[in-house]
Design a protein around this motif. Structure first.
Motif, PDB file in Angstrom:
ATOM      1  N   HIS A  21       0.897   5.158   8.907  1.00 52.35           N
ATOM      2  CA  HIS A  21      -0.399   4.591   8.547  1.00 52.35           C
ATOM      3  C   HIS A  21      -0.421   3.152   9.053  1.00 52.35           C
ATOM      4  O   HIS A  21       0.445   2.364   8.687  1.00 52.35           O
ATOM      5  N   VAL A  22      -1.410   2.824   9.909  1.00 57.94           N
ATOM      6  CA  VAL A  22      -1.525   1.459  10.428  1.00 57.94           C
ATOM      7  C   VAL A  22      -2.915   0.888  10.157  1.00 57.94           C
ATOM      8  O   VAL A  22      -3.862   1.633   9.891  1.00 57.94           O
ATOM      9  N   HIS A  78       0.841  -1.183   0.000  1.00 57.37           N
ATOM     10  CA  HIS A  78       0.000   0.000   0.000  1.00 57.37           C
ATOM     11  C   HIS A  78       0.883   1.242   0.000  1.00 57.37           C
ATOM     12  O   HIS A  78       1.888   1.249   0.701  1.00 57.37           O
ATOM     13  N   PRO A  79       0.597   2.327  -0.711  1.00 57.12           N
ATOM     14  CA  PRO A  79      -0.628   2.556  -1.485  1.00 57.12           C
ATOM     15  C   PRO A  79      -0.522   2.183  -2.971  1.00 57.12           C
ATOM     16  O   PRO A  79      -1.412   2.545  -3.734  1.00 57.12           O
ATOM     17  N   VAL A  80       0.523   1.458  -3.353  1.00 55.61           N
ATOM     18  CA  VAL A  80       0.745   1.229  -4.792  1.00 55.61           C
ATOM     19  C   VAL A  80      -0.424   0.498  -5.477  1.00 55.61           C
ATOM     20  O   VAL A  80      -1.002   1.035  -6.430  1.00 55.61           O
ATOM     21  N   PRO A  81      -0.834  -0.717  -5.012  1.00 55.70           N
ATOM     22  CA  PRO A  81      -1.881  -1.425  -5.755  1.00 55.70           C
ATOM     23  C   PRO A  81      -3.213  -0.664  -5.829  1.00 55.70           C
ATOM     24  O   PRO A  81      -3.823  -0.588  -6.896  1.00 55.70           O
ATOM     25  N   LEU A  82      -3.627  -0.070  -4.710  1.00 60.30           N
ATOM     26  CA  LEU A  82      -4.915   0.625  -4.682  1.00 60.30           C
ATOM     27  C   LEU A  82      -4.885   1.882  -5.559  1.00 60.30           C
ATOM     28  O   LEU A  82      -5.813   2.147  -6.320  1.00 60.30           O
ATOM     29  N   GLN A 130      -1.500  -3.795   5.318  1.00 59.64           N
ATOM     30  CA  GLN A 130      -1.676  -4.675   4.152  1.00 59.64           C
ATOM     31  C   GLN A 130      -2.959  -4.316   3.414  1.00 59.64           C
ATOM     32  O   GLN A 130      -4.045  -4.709   3.817  1.00 59.64           O
ATOM     33  N   ILE A 131      -2.830  -3.557   2.339  1.00 55.62           N
ATOM     34  CA  ILE A 131      -3.969  -3.257   1.468  1.00 55.62           C
ATOM     35  C   ILE A 131      -3.532  -3.586   0.046  1.00 55.62           C
ATOM     36  O   ILE A 131      -2.643  -2.926  -0.459  1.00 55.62           O
ATOM     37  N   PRO A 132      -4.089  -4.612  -0.621  1.00 52.41           N
ATOM     38  CA  PRO A 132      -5.107  -5.527  -0.116  1.00 52.41           C
ATOM     39  C   PRO A 132      -4.515  -6.501   0.903  1.00 52.41           C
ATOM     40  O   PRO A 132      -3.293  -6.627   0.990  1.00 52.41           O
ATOM     41  N   PRO A 133      -5.396  -7.182   1.680  1.00 54.27           N
ATOM     42  CA  PRO A 133      -4.902  -8.138   2.672  1.00 54.27           C
ATOM     43  C   PRO A 133      -3.975  -9.165   2.014  1.00 54.27           C
ATOM     44  O   PRO A 133      -4.253  -9.624   0.918  1.00 54.27           O
ATOM     45  N   GLY A 134      -2.893  -9.477   2.688  1.00 52.17           N
ATOM     46  CA  GLY A 134      -1.947 -10.447   2.149  1.00 52.17           C
ATOM     47  C   GLY A 134      -0.815  -9.809   1.350  1.00 52.17           C
ATOM     48  O   GLY A 134       0.135 -10.487   0.981  1.00 52.17           O
ATOM     49  N   SER A 135      -0.907  -8.501   1.083  1.00 51.90           N
ATOM     50  CA  SER A 135       0.166  -7.843   0.328  1.00 51.90           C
ATOM     51  C   SER A 135       1.375  -7.589   1.240  1.00 51.90           C
ATOM     52  O   SER A 135       1.263  -7.668   2.463  1.00 51.90           O
ATOM     53  N   PRO A 136       2.539  -7.300   0.655  1.00 51.66           N
ATOM     54  CA  PRO A 136       3.755  -7.136   1.469  1.00 51.66           C
ATOM     55  C   PRO A 136       3.626  -5.981   2.471  1.00 51.66           C
ATOM     56  O   PRO A 136       2.852  -5.055   2.256  1.00 51.66           O
ATOM     57  N   SER A 158      -3.714  -3.047  11.396  1.00 58.53           N
ATOM     58  CA  SER A 158      -3.968  -4.098  12.396  1.00 58.53           C
ATOM     59  C   SER A 158      -3.427  -3.703  13.771  1.00 58.53           C
ATOM     60  O   SER A 158      -2.601  -2.795  13.889  1.00 58.53           O
ATOM     61  N   PRO A 159      -3.853  -4.421  14.816  1.00 60.08           N
ATOM     62  CA  PRO A 159      -3.275  -4.196  16.148  1.00 60.08           C
ATOM     63  C   PRO A 159      -1.750  -4.367  16.125  1.00 60.08           C
ATOM     64  O   PRO A 159      -1.024  -3.583  16.737  1.00 60.08           O
ATOM     65  N   GLU A 160      -1.274  -5.382  15.369  1.00 60.84           N
ATOM     66  CA  GLU A 160       0.178  -5.631  15.294  1.00 60.84           C
ATOM     67  C   GLU A 160       0.889  -4.440  14.644  1.00 60.84           C
ATOM     68  O   GLU A 160       1.965  -4.039  15.079  1.00 60.84           O
ATOM     69  N   ASN A 161       0.277  -3.881  13.590  1.00 66.43           N
ATOM     70  CA  ASN A 161       0.853  -2.691  12.938  1.00 66.43           C
ATOM     71  C   ASN A 161       1.012  -1.552  13.946  1.00 66.43           C
ATOM     72  O   ASN A 161       2.041  -0.877  13.987  1.00 66.43           O
TER      73      ASN A 161
END
Ligand SMILES: [Zn+2]
Length: 465
Positions: free
Chosen positions: A249-250, A168-172, A219-225, A252-255
């Protein structure tokens, strides 16, 4: 690199055939005389109690005096009666993207940055923090506001956010931009790789005019690096050593845990991608890192994905119908025909319940919440979404004082140590709203300011609200 920047600038400006931005929203009243607001209650942005019955004298673009019963000669001042009104600092939207239009890929509308600015000011927002766009474009606009060539909120900004390859933000962005702009996203995005090279990479990044650094950890989309802890920590400390604060920019809780542990100064979103554990909430809240929650942005994505988005009256007033119609009601379901956008919207929608529970865990632990919208995302627009954000913060449990404190005073201190805005005191910039009633009791007071004052000038709204 230089050439492609210019090339993309060309397309940002000239893409699109018809201009939906024909409405003129605001102008300023040129007055030679200093303005004196008489007998007004003041919420200074910082203290929870109102200063009652104050006279506030503005001279040029500053607040000159605040006192009870100022002696004055009526012929020397433009006098405003502030009885039954509250004067508050101009509002700050701490998360915007001026170079976005909010339009969706199935109905592309180019952005008009100057129009976006006028929409913010129309809604009483006198300062915006841009969190991702081409720094040189935004800097140019920021200078035009400063010199008075453009009427709008003061603009502070970063550059295109720092990220890693294919993250993110490349793919979106690639999916949301029209051809041929999409082909530049990869070239223009600052990508971190080898840790040893990061300090130099950060030095190059800040070698433009910018006010703070933004880094993506999501991870946007989910699963992206996703950026690694080591990369993030090295990048943040490199930015700090060059004197820059870092917005992360976060998702998930882990982020969020990773970002505050790595030294982030501000979280650019709330935690939404999963349920916070108590120990994670403890860690994030006790770090005292302010969080720009952007509740409205997520909630509008959730509504569009479910075919339930309905624009507010203010949206309809300020946002061209070419942008609103394609996401309104059932039309919004077309997001499911997209690729990255569908995955992102689906993810946000399926995790919508975490938004409230995580927010409340952080709030109970005393986290600092800052007001920002993430306009222009589809469904979330310049100026018109701000009141929705305030109301969601209220509905989620913050007091009106906490909300307005996070919309003014606290927000002004995210990256500046002694800002001249976000606070009503002598010597501060005269960015003010005069509201009927008391917003500490009723946030609706913000919906229709009696006066919007930017840099000491009274802003006229040219569209009936
Ligand atoms: Zn954003």
């Amino acid at each position: 690199m230089k050439l492609s920047l210019k090339f993309s600038a060309f397309f940002f400006v000239f893409f699109g055939c018809s201009d939906p931005y024909t409405k003129e929203l605001i102008d300023v009243q040129q007055s030679a005389m200093p303005v004196l607001i008489r007998n007004v209650n003041v919420f200074n942005g910082k203290d929870s109690t109102l200063l009652r019955g104050q006279d506030v004298l503005l001279e040029r673009n500053r607040i000159k005096r605040i006192a009870k019963n100022l002696d004055f000669d009526r012929t020397e001042y433009e006098v405003i009666d502030g009885s039954d009104h509250t004067l508050i600092p101009g509002l700050i939207d701490a998360h915007v993207h001026l170079s976005g239009s909010g339009a969706v890929p199935w109905s592309i509308v180019r952005a008009n940055m100057e129009y976006n600015l006028s929409a913010y000011l129309f809604a009483g927002i006198t300062t915006v923090y841009d969190l991702g766009g081409i720094a040189s474009h935004i800097e140019k606009l920021s200078k035009k506001v400063e010199t008075g060539e453009v009427v709008g909120p003061s603009v502070y900004h970063t550059h295109i956010p720092i990220t890693v390859k294919n993250a993110h933000p490349v793919p979106l962005t690639q999916e949301m931009l029209p051809w041929p702009l999409k082909s530049f996203v990869n070239v223009l995005s600052p990508l971190l790789g080898d840790v040893k090279e990061i300090p130099e990479e950060i030095e190059r990044y800040v070698d433009r005019e910018l006010d703070y650094v933004k880094i993506i950890c999501d991870q946007i989309p989910p699963g992206s690096p996703e950026i690694t802890y080591e990369q993030l920590e090295v990048a943040i400390s490199a930015a700090h050593s060059l004197g820059y604060k870092v917005f992360v920019h976060v998702g998930s809780p882990e982020n969020a845990v990773m970002a505050v542990s790595a030294g982030a100064d501000v979280l650019a979103h709330g935690v939404w991608r999963g349920a916070l554990l108590p120990r994670q909430a403890d860690l994030i809240a006790s770090s005292k890192v302010p969080i720009i929650y952007t509740l409205s942005g997520f909630s509008n994505v959730h509504r569009i994905y479910n075919g339930r988005y309905a624009p507010s009256n203010l949206d309809t007033m300020l946002v061209p119908s070419e942008i609103l119609s394609p996401v309104t009601g059932q039309d919004g379901l077309r997001v499911r025909e997209q690729n990255v956008m569908n995955e992102f919207f689906k993810d946000v929608s399926s995790k919508n319940d975490f938004l409230r529970s995580n927010f409340q865990m952080l709030m109970e632990r005393g986290a600092t919440i800052i007001v920002g919208t993430d306009s222009s995302l589809p469904g979330t627009y310049a100026g018109s979404t701000y009141l929705q954000e305030l109301k969601m913060l209220s509905e989620f449990g913050l007091s009106n004082y906490q909300i307005l404190n996070g919309a003014t005073y606290l927000s002004s201190r995210l990256f500046l140590t002694s800002p001249d805005f976000g606070y009503i005191a002598e010597g501060m910039r005269a960015d003010l709203l005069m509201l009927r009633g008391n917003p500490l009791e009723d946030l609706n007071a913000i919906a229709d300011p009696t006066f919007i004052i930017k840099n000491g000038q009274i802003v006229n709204r040219l569209v009936e609200r």
